[in-house]
Design an enzyme around this catalytic site. Structure first.
Site, mmCIF file in Angstrom:
data_model
loop_
_atom_site.group_PDB
_atom_site.id
_atom_site.type_symbol
_atom_site.label_atom_id
_atom_site.label_comp_id
_atom_site.label_asym_id
_atom_site.label_seq_id
_atom_site.Cartn_x
_atom_site.Cartn_y
_atom_site.Cartn_z
ATOM 1 N NE ARG A 88 25.028 71.285 49.530
ATOM 2 C CZ ARG A 88 23.834 70.706 49.513
ATOM 3 N NH1 ARG A 88 22.759 71.378 49.094
ATOM 4 N NH2 ARG A 88 23.695 69.446 49.898
ATOM 5 C CG ASP A 148 24.097 65.451 45.543
ATOM 6 O OD1 ASP A 148 24.243 65.590 46.775
ATOM 7 O OD2 ASP A 148 24.408 66.328 44.711
ATOM 8 N NE ARG A 151 23.875 63.144 51.761
ATOM 9 C CZ ARG A 151 24.512 64.305 51.854
ATOM 10 N NH1 ARG A 151 24.223 65.280 51.017
ATOM 11 N NH2 ARG A 151 25.408 64.493 52.797
ATOM 12 C CG HIS A 175 26.299 69.501 45.866
ATOM 13 N ND1 HIS A 175 25.723 68.302 46.223
ATOM 14 C CD2 HIS A 175 26.955 69.933 46.976
ATOM 15 C CE1 HIS A 175 26.030 68.026 47.478
ATOM 16 N NE2 HIS A 175 26.768 69.007 47.961
HETATM 17 N N1 LIG Z 1 30.612 69.061 47.803
HETATM 18 C C1 LIG Z 1 30.046 68.338 48.748
HETATM 19 O O1 LIG Z 1 29.359 67.364 48.464
HETATM 20 C C2 LIG Z 1 30.256 68.667 50.181
HETATM 21 C C3 LIG Z 1 30.846 69.860 50.524
HETATM 22 N N2 LIG Z 1 31.070 70.174 51.823
HETATM 23 C C4 LIG Z 1 31.751 71.439 52.082
HETATM 24 O O2 LIG Z 1 33.106 71.142 52.465
HETATM 25 C C5 LIG Z 1 33.607 72.209 53.240
HETATM 26 C C6 LIG Z 1 34.275 71.652 54.510
HETATM 27 O O3 LIG Z 1 33.310 71.106 55.377
HETATM 28 P P1 LIG Z 1 33.764 70.505 56.791
HETATM 29 O O4 LIG Z 1 34.953 69.655 56.617
HETATM 30 O O5 LIG Z 1 32.561 69.955 57.424
HETATM 31 O O6 LIG Z 1 34.214 71.844 57.560
HETATM 32 P P2 LIG Z 1 35.240 71.942 58.790
HETATM 33 O O7 LIG Z 1 35.027 73.285 59.408
HETATM 34 O O8 LIG Z 1 35.130 70.745 59.653
HETATM 35 O O9 LIG Z 1 36.673 71.892 58.081
HETATM 36 C C7 LIG Z 1 37.133 72.909 57.242
HETATM 37 C C8 LIG Z 1 38.618 73.064 57.496
HETATM 38 O O10 LIG Z 1 39.144 73.996 56.549
HETATM 39 C C9 LIG Z 1 40.206 74.665 57.206
HETATM 40 N N3 LIG Z 1 40.548 75.889 56.498
HETATM 41 C C10 LIG Z 1 39.875 77.069 56.442
HETATM 42 N N4 LIG Z 1 40.536 77.944 55.674
HETATM 43 C C11 LIG Z 1 41.647 77.315 55.230
HETATM 44 C C12 LIG Z 1 42.724 77.690 54.379
HETATM 45 N N5 LIG Z 1 42.792 78.926 53.833
HETATM 46 N N6 LIG Z 1 43.690 76.796 54.138
HETATM 47 C C13 LIG Z 1 43.647 75.565 54.686
HETATM 48 N N7 LIG Z 1 42.652 75.142 55.497
HETATM 49 C C14 LIG Z 1 41.662 76.008 55.746
HETATM 50 C C15 LIG Z 1 39.667 74.930 58.610
HETATM 51 O O11 LIG Z 1 40.707 75.226 59.540
HETATM 52 C C16 LIG Z 1 38.960 73.609 58.900
HETATM 53 O O12 LIG Z 1 39.786 72.699 59.597
HETATM 54 C C17 LIG Z 1 32.428 73.134 53.516
HETATM 55 O O13 LIG Z 1 32.457 74.229 52.636
HETATM 56 C C18 LIG Z 1 31.218 72.256 53.230
HETATM 57 O O14 LIG Z 1 30.093 72.989 52.880
HETATM 58 C C19 LIG Z 1 30.722 69.333 52.835
HETATM 59 C C20 LIG Z 1 30.121 68.131 52.552
HETATM 60 C C21 LIG Z 1 29.833 67.714 51.203
HETATM 61 O O1 LIG Z 2 24.829 70.056 53.029
HETATM 62 C C1 LIG Z 2 25.902 70.674 53.036
HETATM 63 O O2 LIG Z 2 26.021 71.896 53.241
HETATM 64 C C2 LIG Z 2 27.169 69.913 52.769
HETATM 65 C C3 LIG Z 2 26.978 69.206 51.510
HETATM 66 O O3 LIG Z 2 27.174 69.739 50.446
HETATM 67 C C4 LIG Z 2 26.319 67.899 51.583
HETATM 68 O O4 LIG Z 2 26.405 67.204 52.604
HETATM 69 O O5 LIG Z 2 25.679 67.555 50.582
#
Ligand SMILES: NC(=O)C1=CN([C@@H]2O[C@H](COP(=O)(O)OP(=O)(O)OC[C@H]3O[C@@H](n4cnc5c(N)ncnc54)[C@H](O)[C@@H]3O)[C@@H](O)[C@H]2O)C=CC1
Ligand SMILES: O=C([O-])CC(=O)C(=O)O
Length: 308
Positions: A88, A148, A151, A175
């Site tokens: 990450r 987490d 999970r 995380h």
């Molecule tokens: N904290 C957590 O537990 C988790 C965090 N994540 C994180 O969440 C983020 C998103 O993941 P996904 O949805 O799978 O990615 P994704 O690629 O499917 O969606 C991200 C979206 O953000 C948009 N985007 C990019 N720059 C932008 C901006 N300046 N303004 C508005 N929209 C913008 C993109 O066009 C895209 O549609 C990633 O950084 C991922 O690592 C994902 C899962 C869990």
């Molecule tokens: O694994 C990743 O990169 C996205 C995330 O944070 C999660 O699913 O826990």
């Protein structure tokens, strides 16, 4: 209750869907930078309303923050996800710039909102929002520990051969694949410590599989997960919307709690209408304390890469 979700990608759309399905918000605005994308996702989701029985109004916007004005809660999922083999932390170069500009635009239009940060590396992105906005600390929350912990419960139920509703457990710390601290010695099956049912090899396995939960899914899916992340965010938003005073592990700015300072990391907090109503300091044993502090060192190292 008006909720804005920035990023209409996998996690953002899943989050909007779960919020709508739980039917507690009047309005959800999805915003994305990609032309027409958020509008398309919003329309598709709205066409599930009569099928799934919700009244939440979901609208989409291509980068027009005036549509997000006066939101009560804003969720930041914009940014790139990792690919198999990545950590990450490697996402910081691109995501820091996105999170900084998105949070500033959001707050300009919704100065009283509670902000939930999801984009990775999440603890560092949460810290970045603290450093670059003037929001009070209780209004900036990082989502990681709720996912987490879900999970962890999944892996505990698997090891115990028990239904998930029988088990309880919590993950604190950063995380990240190395930084999570699943509190295995506090985990229970119907109030009985899981150590009464699982030997130490099985407990180690549960802990290890929990820590790499995101990486395992990224390997299987080719990108990171979205259903459980979306559901976890919707749980936090609901606790704030309904002033539930529920306890979740969330990334919060610490100022001396757990002997830590000047970073955001996962600790138990009470969520209510003001965001973080309270940081809960639970009693940790020496090993847990040591692991939390090691995790904090990792988060601080990543924070050091920020230009703040
Ligand atoms: N904290 C957590 O537990 C988790 C965090 N994540 C994180 O969440 C983020 C998103 O993941 P996904 O949805 O799978 O990615 P994704 O690629 O499917 O969606 C991200 C979206 O953000 C948009 N985007 C990019 N720059 C932008 C901006 N300046 N303004 C508005 N929209 C913008 C993109 O066009 C895209 O549609 C990633 O950084 C991922 O690592 C994902 C899962 C869990
Ligand atoms: O694994 C990743 O990169 C996205 C995330 O944070 C999660 O699913 O826990």
């Amino acid at each position: 209750m008006k909720v804005t979700v920035v990023g209409a990608g996998a996690v953002g759309a899943s989050c909007a869907e779960y919020i709508a399905m739980k039917n507690f918000a009047a309005e959800v605005v999805l915003l994305d930078i990609k032309e027409g994308f958020a509008e398309g996702k919003a329309m598709d989701l709205m066409q599930t309303a009569s099928l799934n029985g919700f009244d939440t109004k979901i609208t989409g916007s291509t980068n027009d923050y005036s549509k997000t004005a006066e939101s009560d809660v804003v969720v930041i999922t914009s940014g790139i996800p990792r690919k198999p083999g990545m950590t990450r932390e490697e996402l910081i170069g691109i995501n820091a710039g996105i999170v900084k500009s998105v949070s500033s635009s959001l707050i300009e239009h919704s100065p009283n909102a509670v902000v939930i940060v999801v984009s990775n590396p999440m603890d560092t992105m949460t810290y970045l929002v603290h450093k670059t906005t003037s929001l009070p600390k209780h209004k900036i929350i990082g989502m990681g520990g709720a996912l987490d912990s879900a999970r962890f419960k999944y892996r505990l139920a698997e090891a115990l051969e028990a239904p998930i509703s029988d088990v309880d457990g919590m993950v604190i710390g950063g995380h990240s694949d190395k930084g999570m601290v699943p509190l295995i010695h506090h985990a229970t099956r119907n109030s009985v410590k899981v150590s009464e049912f699982l030997d130490s090899d099985k407990m180690d396995y549960v802990v290890q599989e929990t820590k790499v939960g995101g990486a395992t899914l990224t390997g299987l899916l080719g990108t990171s997960a979205w259903y459980a992340p979306g559901a976890a965010v919707s749980g936090l938003v609901q606790a704030i919307a309904n002033d539930q005073k529920k306890m979740f592990p969330c990334s919060a700015l610490l100022e001396g709690e757990y002997g830590l300072n000047d970073l955001c990391i996962g600790v138990p907090v009470i969520l209510g209408k003001n965001g973080i109503e309270k940081i809960v300091e639970i009693k940790l044993n020496d090993t847990e304390k040591e692991k939390l502090h090691e995790s904090a060192e990792g988060v601080k190292k990543t924070n050091g890469l920020l230009d703040v």
